[in-house]
Design a protein around this motif. Structure first.
Motif, PDB file in Angstrom:
ATOM      1  N   UNK A   1      12.297  -7.085  16.947  1.00  0.00           N
ATOM      2  CA  UNK A   1      11.667  -8.291  16.461  1.00  0.00           C
ATOM      3  C   UNK A   1      10.757  -7.935  15.282  1.00  0.00           C
ATOM      4  N   UNK A   2      10.820  -8.696  14.178  1.00  0.00           N
ATOM      5  CA  UNK A   2       9.994  -8.408  13.008  1.00  0.00           C
ATOM      6  C   UNK A   2       8.499  -8.550  13.311  1.00  0.00           C
ATOM      7  N   UNK A   3       7.720  -7.856  12.517  1.00  0.00           N
ATOM      8  CA  UNK A   3       6.260  -7.922  12.658  1.00  0.00           C
ATOM      9  C   UNK A   3       5.730  -9.274  12.207  1.00  0.00           C
ATOM     10  N   UNK A   4       4.567  -9.620  12.697  1.00  0.00           N
ATOM     11  CA  UNK A   4       3.855 -10.806  12.226  1.00  0.00           C
ATOM     12  C   UNK A   4       2.477 -10.361  11.769  1.00  0.00           C
ATOM     13  N   UNK A   5       1.853 -11.174  10.936  1.00  0.00           N
ATOM     14  CA  UNK A   5       0.525 -10.832  10.433  1.00  0.00           C
ATOM     15  C   UNK A   5      -0.490 -10.761  11.573  1.00  0.00           C
ATOM     16  N   UNK A   6      -0.340 -11.619  12.559  1.00  0.00           N
ATOM     17  CA  UNK A   6      -1.255 -11.630  13.706  1.00  0.00           C
ATOM     18  C   UNK A   6      -1.144 -10.310  14.477  1.00  0.00           C
ATOM     19  N   UNK A   7       0.085  -9.852  14.704  1.00  0.00           N
ATOM     20  CA  UNK A   7       0.286  -8.588  15.426  1.00  0.00           C
ATOM     21  C   UNK A   7      -0.316  -7.415  14.662  1.00  0.00           C
ATOM     22  N   UNK A   8      -0.217  -7.451  13.334  1.00  0.00           N
ATOM     23  CA  UNK A   8      -0.781  -6.374  12.515  1.00  0.00           C
ATOM     24  C   UNK A   8      -2.298  -6.376  12.610  1.00  0.00           C
ATOM     25  N   UNK A   9      -2.901  -7.549  12.499  1.00  0.00           N
ATOM     26  CA  UNK A   9      -4.363  -7.630  12.570  1.00  0.00           C
ATOM     27  C   UNK A   9      -4.895  -7.209  13.932  1.00  0.00           C
ATOM     28  N   UNK A  10      -4.154  -7.501  14.992  1.00  0.00           N
ATOM     29  CA  UNK A  10      -4.599  -7.169  16.352  1.00  0.00           C
ATOM     30  C   UNK A  10      -4.366  -5.698  16.718  1.00  0.00           C
ATOM     31  N   UNK A  11      -3.527  -5.001  15.970  1.00  0.00           N
ATOM     32  CA  UNK A  11      -3.188  -3.614  16.300  1.00  0.00           C
ATOM     33  C   UNK A  11      -4.420  -2.720  16.169  1.00  0.00           C
ATOM     34  N   UNK A  12      -4.663  -1.922  17.183  1.00  0.00           N
ATOM     35  CA  UNK A  12      -5.824  -1.029  17.224  1.00  0.00           C
ATOM     36  C   UNK A  12      -5.352   0.423  17.206  1.00  0.00           C
ATOM     37  N   UNK A  13      -6.179   1.323  16.664  1.00  0.00           N
ATOM     38  CA  UNK A  13      -5.814   2.744  16.671  1.00  0.00           C
ATOM     39  C   UNK A  13      -5.913   3.339  18.079  1.00  0.00           C
ATOM     40  N   UNK A  14      -5.050   4.337  18.334  1.00  0.00           N
ATOM     41  CA  UNK A  14      -5.043   5.056  19.614  1.00  0.00           C
ATOM     42  C   UNK A  14      -5.282   6.534  19.358  1.00  0.00           C
ATOM     43  N   UNK A  19       3.500   3.704  15.212  1.00  0.00           N
ATOM     44  CA  UNK A  19       4.317   3.005  14.235  1.00  0.00           C
ATOM     45  C   UNK A  19       4.673   1.623  14.778  1.00  0.00           C
ATOM     46  N   UNK A  20       4.487   0.611  13.948  1.00  0.00           N
ATOM     47  CA  UNK A  20       4.908  -0.745  14.277  1.00  0.00           C
ATOM     48  C   UNK A  20       6.076  -1.088  13.364  1.00  0.00           C
ATOM     49  N   UNK A  21       7.276  -1.153  13.902  1.00  0.00           N
ATOM     50  CA  UNK A  21       8.490  -1.366  13.113  1.00  0.00           C
ATOM     51  C   UNK A  21       8.652  -2.819  12.705  1.00  0.00           C
ATOM     52  N   UNK A  22       9.119  -3.022  11.473  1.00  0.00           N
ATOM     53  CA  UNK A  22       9.413  -4.365  10.978  1.00  0.00           C
ATOM     54  C   UNK A  22      10.910  -4.566  10.819  1.00  0.00           C
ATOM     55  N   UNK A  23      11.633  -3.546  10.481  1.00  0.00           N
ATOM     56  CA  UNK A  23      13.074  -3.645  10.290  1.00  0.00           C
ATOM     57  C   UNK A  23      13.477  -3.093   8.943  1.00  0.00           C
ATOM     58  N   UNK A  59      -1.921  -4.402   0.632  1.00  0.00           N
ATOM     59  CA  UNK A  59      -0.508  -4.741   0.540  1.00  0.00           C
ATOM     60  C   UNK A  59      -0.164  -5.538   1.796  1.00  0.00           C
ATOM     61  N   UNK A  60       0.102  -6.807   1.620  1.00  0.00           N
ATOM     62  CA  UNK A  60       0.383  -7.689   2.759  1.00  0.00           C
ATOM     63  C   UNK A  60       1.787  -7.437   3.300  1.00  0.00           C
ATOM     64  N   UNK A  61       2.102  -8.070   4.410  1.00  0.00           N
ATOM     65  CA  UNK A  61       3.421  -7.946   5.012  1.00  0.00           C
ATOM     66  C   UNK A  61       4.507  -8.425   4.041  1.00  0.00           C
ATOM     67  N   UNK A  62       4.288  -9.545   3.397  1.00  0.00           N
ATOM     68  CA  UNK A  62       5.273 -10.076   2.447  1.00  0.00           C
ATOM     69  C   UNK A  62       5.448  -9.145   1.257  1.00  0.00           C
ATOM     70  N   UNK A  63       4.351  -8.593   0.751  1.00  0.00           N
ATOM     71  CA  UNK A  63       4.429  -7.666  -0.377  1.00  0.00           C
ATOM     72  C   UNK A  63       5.166  -6.388   0.017  1.00  0.00           C
TER      73      UNK A  63
END
Length: 114
Positions: A1-14, A19-23, A59-63
């Motif tokens: 499933x492609x990434x969303x901007x919300x998922x990117x903003x919520x992602x926290x470091x571990x 890696x969060x794959x977009x495709x 660099x945004x998701x769309x960019x």
């Protein structure tokens, strides 16, 4: 499933980089320090290559998706996008911001932004 901007903003470091794959080989690498970097994994002449497209949120998701498609077009035309060099990528970034500076080839830009 492609990434969303919300998922990117919520992602926290571990403890380890994740890696969060977009495709299409595009993914967001989140380092332990919390930096979020767009990367594109591809192959040139059978060898795996990695191209860094920039840092989120600059660099945004769309960019990042557009940059991946631009790099794919270059790759299809026989040009390795990683070999174009920093001058080309910096010029593209500046041209998106409205600067009039352009470079026709990477070697012409080599000393400008070092």
């Amino acid at each position: 499933m492609p990434l969303t901007d919300v998922a990117i903003r919520r992602a926290k470091p571990y403890d380890k980089p994740q890696k969060l794959a977009d495709g299409g080989g595009l993914y967001l690498l989140i380092t332990r320090a919390g930096a979020k970097s767009w990367r594109w994994k591809h192959r040139v002449a059978g060898k795996e290559k990695l191209l860094t497209l920039g840092l989120y949120p600059e660099v945004t998701l769309a960019m990042a998706r557009d940059a991946r498609e631009d790099a794919r077009r270059l790759l299809r035309s026989g040009v390795d996008p990683g070999q174009l060099g920093r001058g080309y990528r910096t010029t593209r970034r500046r041209s998106r911001r409205g600067s009039t500076t352009t470079c026709s080839r990477p070697s012409a830009c080599a000393g400008r932004w070092s």
